[in-house]
Design an enzyme around this catalytic site. Structure first.
Site, PDB file in Angstrom:
ATOM      1  N   ASP A  38       0.864  -1.169   0.000  1.00 39.71           N
ATOM      2  CA  ASP A  38       0.000   0.000   0.000  1.00 39.71           C
ATOM      3  C   ASP A  38       0.916   1.240   0.000  1.00 39.71           C
ATOM      4  O   ASP A  38       2.122   1.128   0.245  1.00 39.71           O
ATOM      5  CB  ASP A  38      -0.840  -0.064   1.287  1.00 39.71           C
ATOM      6  CG  ASP A  38      -1.591   1.213   1.570  1.00 39.71           C
ATOM      7  OD1 ASP A  38      -2.275   1.694   0.661  1.00 39.71           O
ATOM      8  OD2 ASP A  38      -1.484   1.742   2.699  1.00 39.71           O
ATOM      9  N   ASP A  40      -0.260   5.099   1.020  1.00 42.31           N
ATOM     10  CA  ASP A  40      -0.548   6.081   2.070  1.00 42.31           C
ATOM     11  C   ASP A  40      -0.536   5.450   3.457  1.00 42.31           C
ATOM     12  O   ASP A  40      -1.236   4.472   3.713  1.00 42.31           O
ATOM     13  CB  ASP A  40      -1.927   6.730   1.826  1.00 42.31           C
ATOM     14  CG  ASP A  40      -1.918   7.658   0.623  1.00 42.31           C
ATOM     15  OD1 ASP A  40      -1.074   8.558   0.577  1.00 42.31           O
ATOM     16  OD2 ASP A  40      -2.748   7.455  -0.288  1.00 42.31           O
ATOM     17  N   GLU A  85     -14.389   4.436   7.779  1.00 43.44           N
ATOM     18  CA  GLU A  85     -13.351   3.595   7.163  1.00 43.44           C
ATOM     19  C   GLU A  85     -12.664   2.700   8.201  1.00 43.44           C
ATOM     20  O   GLU A  85     -12.430   1.520   7.966  1.00 43.44           O
ATOM     21  CB  GLU A  85     -12.296   4.485   6.467  1.00 43.44           C
ATOM     22  CG  GLU A  85     -11.208   3.677   5.788  1.00 43.44           C
ATOM     23  CD  GLU A  85      -9.979   4.490   5.366  1.00 43.44           C
ATOM     24  OE1 GLU A  85     -10.029   5.733   5.376  1.00 43.44           O
ATOM     25  OE2 GLU A  85      -8.968   3.861   5.037  1.00 43.44           O
ATOM     26  N   SER A 153      -2.625   1.264  -4.563  1.00 46.20           N
ATOM     27  CA  SER A 153      -3.048   2.378  -3.710  1.00 46.20           C
ATOM     28  C   SER A 153      -4.425   2.920  -4.058  1.00 46.20           C
ATOM     29  O   SER A 153      -4.751   3.132  -5.222  1.00 46.20           O
ATOM     30  CB  SER A 153      -2.025   3.513  -3.841  1.00 46.20           C
ATOM     31  OG  SER A 153      -2.556   4.693  -3.307  1.00 46.20           O
ATOM     32  N   ALA A 154      -5.190   3.190  -3.027  1.00 47.90           N
ATOM     33  CA  ALA A 154      -6.481   3.848  -3.205  1.00 47.90           C
ATOM     34  C   ALA A 154      -6.308   5.368  -3.153  1.00 47.90           C
ATOM     35  O   ALA A 154      -7.270   6.119  -3.139  1.00 47.90           O
ATOM     36  CB  ALA A 154      -7.452   3.394  -2.122  1.00 47.90           C
ATOM     37  N   LYS A 202      -9.372  -3.311  -2.901  1.00 45.22           N
ATOM     38  CA  LYS A 202      -8.004  -3.545  -3.360  1.00 45.22           C
ATOM     39  C   LYS A 202      -7.789  -5.044  -3.522  1.00 45.22           C
ATOM     40  O   LYS A 202      -7.200  -5.715  -2.677  1.00 45.22           O
ATOM     41  CB  LYS A 202      -7.011  -2.980  -2.345  1.00 45.22           C
ATOM     42  CG  LYS A 202      -7.072  -1.469  -2.255  1.00 45.22           C
ATOM     43  CD  LYS A 202      -6.244  -0.990  -1.117  1.00 45.22           C
ATOM     44  CE  LYS A 202      -5.028  -0.280  -1.573  1.00 45.22           C
ATOM     45  NZ  LYS A 202      -4.185   0.159  -0.462  1.00 45.22           N
ATOM     46  N   ASP A 227      -1.549  -0.890   5.916  1.00 42.85           N
ATOM     47  CA  ASP A 227      -1.895  -0.282   7.204  1.00 42.85           C
ATOM     48  C   ASP A 227      -3.384  -0.401   7.501  1.00 42.85           C
ATOM     49  O   ASP A 227      -3.826  -0.015   8.573  1.00 42.85           O
ATOM     50  CB  ASP A 227      -1.487   1.207   7.252  1.00 42.85           C
ATOM     51  CG  ASP A 227      -2.455   2.083   6.495  1.00 42.85           C
ATOM     52  OD1 ASP A 227      -2.528   1.960   5.263  1.00 42.85           O
ATOM     53  OD2 ASP A 227      -3.175   2.870   7.148  1.00 42.85           O
TER      54      ASP A 227
HETATM   55  P1  TMP Z   1      -4.857   3.472   0.942  1.00 44.45           P
HETATM   56  O1  TMP Z   1      -3.773   3.915   1.866  1.00 44.45           O
HETATM   57  O2  TMP Z   1      -5.492   2.193   1.357  1.00 44.45           O
HETATM   58  O3  TMP Z   1      -4.379   3.421  -0.457  1.00 44.45           O
HETATM   59  O4  TMP Z   1      -6.063   4.496   1.045  1.00 44.45           O
HETATM   60  C1  TMP Z   1      -5.962   5.838   0.855  1.00 44.45           C
HETATM   61  C2  TMP Z   1      -6.317   6.630   2.059  1.00 44.45           C
HETATM   62  O5  TMP Z   1      -6.756   7.898   1.582  1.00 44.45           O
HETATM   63  C3  TMP Z   1      -7.444   6.107   2.935  1.00 44.45           C
HETATM   64  O6  TMP Z   1      -6.969   5.897   4.238  1.00 44.45           O
HETATM   65  C4  TMP Z   1      -8.460   7.240   2.966  1.00 44.45           C
HETATM   66  C5  TMP Z   1      -7.695   8.422   2.487  1.00 44.45           C
HETATM   67  N1  TMP Z   1      -8.501   9.455   1.794  1.00 44.45           N
HETATM   68  C6  TMP Z   1      -8.278  10.784   2.130  1.00 44.45           C
HETATM   69  O7  TMP Z   1      -7.449  11.062   2.996  1.00 44.45           O
HETATM   70  N2  TMP Z   1      -8.990  11.764   1.489  1.00 44.45           N
HETATM   71  C7  TMP Z   1      -9.916  11.477   0.525  1.00 44.45           C
HETATM   72  O8  TMP Z   1     -10.540  12.400  -0.044  1.00 44.45           O
HETATM   73  C8  TMP Z   1     -10.143  10.108   0.179  1.00 44.45           C
HETATM   74  C9  TMP Z   1     -11.147   9.761  -0.862  1.00 44.45           C
HETATM   75  C10 TMP Z   1      -9.392   9.138   0.835  1.00 44.45           C
HETATM   76 MG    MG Z   2      -2.961   3.088   3.584  1.00 47.99          MG
END
Ligand code: TMP
Ligand code: MG
Length: 289
Positions: A38, A40, A85, A153-154, A202, A227
């Site tokens: 991942d 973030d 979340e 990554s999201a 994911k 995470d």
């Molecule tokens: P990830 O770490 O699983 O790839 O997910 C991305 C993170 O981004 C998730 O914890 C939620 C966050 N997020 C924001 O901080 N702002 C936003 O506008 C969106 C849609 C997600």
């Molecule tokens: Mg993350």
């Protein structure tokens, strides 16, 4: 065998099992290894000096190119949806549609802000984003040993790529699947490319580039880094898995989440802002004995 596993931040439900997987990964050799991570709050830091670090979305939200009204609306979304979340008491079925709602609303707001492709580098430069301590060794070890690093990554692909580029570690062994921005002919953001990737999809349903996974079918040892509970399915598209070591960074609401993380991740790193443990495991794996 790996001193980093003695750090006070490390928790394991079954240390013998962990040592068994690591030995097996080492025995099968570096040619069989791939890392799936991942971005973030896994490769990037969760906090620094008592302050939260931004996610790739937050980097855009906080930048000068967003109007005050836009900032407020994006912050309202974060304050409403982030607790959902990470809520341990809600099921995935409940969370999924709400995550789609969050990402869709955030992407719609961002797309109304006239963000320029040419501004991305400056936006990242001015942000407070930081990669975890030890990131240089992490990226360099994988690159030197020809180990593919798949970043799933999201967050926002254009932003995270720029972060890695500015840190001088965007090596050719890296492949990213994420939400990429869609710019019009004038270089103005008009939306995001499909498929939408949020915290809880994911998995192989969004990996239409299965070619990448076919290429990697010989890489039967996996180190997975995440995470969130949603990161656990990132390796689902890999057909041939012999050894998998799941390492989870537990950043927030540690006591509340500990039980669940220990059940799901082989190694849980509590409030650990470094890649020390991962680097220790990689160093051990790559050392010829
Ligand atoms: P990830 O770490 O699983 O790839 O997910 C991305 C993170 O981004 C998730 O914890 C939620 C966050 N997020 C924001 O901080 N702002 C936003 O506008 C969106 C849609 C997600
Ligand atoms: Mg993350």
């Amino acid at each position: 065998m790996i001193v980093e596993l003695d750090k006070t931040t490390v928790r394991m439900k079954n240390p013998d099992h962990v040592r068994g997987i690591i030995s097996s990964i080492k025995k099968d050799g570096v040619n069989k290894l791939q890392v799936i991570s991942d971005f973030d709050m896994t490769l990037s830091r969760f906090g620094w000096n008592g302050r939260r670090c931004p996610t790739s979305h937050n980097i855009l939200d906080n930048s000068q190119v967003i109007t005050e009204e836009g900032k407020k609306q994006l912050k309202d979304l974060l304050h409403y949806y982030y607790p959902i979340e990470i809520d341990p008491n809600r099921t995935l079925e409940e969370k999924c549609p709400l995550m789609v709602e969050w990402w869709t609303r955030a992407h719609d707001l961002l797309s109304q802000q006239k963000i320029l492709k040419g501004d991305i580098a400056q936006i990242v430069k001015e942000s407070e984003v930081m990669l975890r301590d030890g990131f240089n060794e992490f990226f360099d070890q994988l690159h030197k040993n020809n180990v593919p690093l798949f970043i799933f990554s999201a967050g926002v692909g254009d932003i995270l790529e720029e972060i890695i580029r500015q840190a001088n570690v965007f090596h050719p062994n890296i492949n990213v699947v994420s939400n990429y921005m869609d710019f019009d002919d004038d270089g103005i953001l008009r939306g995001f490319k499909r498929p939408l990737i949020h915290t809880y999809n994911k998995n192989n349903t969004v990996l239409n580039n299965t070619e990448y996974f076919q290429q990697l079918s010989t890489k039967t040892s996996i180190i997975l880094l995440g995470d969130s509970m949603g990161d656990l399915t990132m390796s689902d598209g890999v057909t041939n898995v012999k050894n998998i070591l799941k390492i989870g960074f537990l950043n927030d609401k540690v006591e509340e989440h500990r039980g669940k993380y220990l059940e799901s991740y082989d190694i849980v790193l509590e409030r650990d802002e470094t890649l020390d443990v991962v680097n220790g495991i990689l160093r051990y794996t790559f050392t010829e004995t």
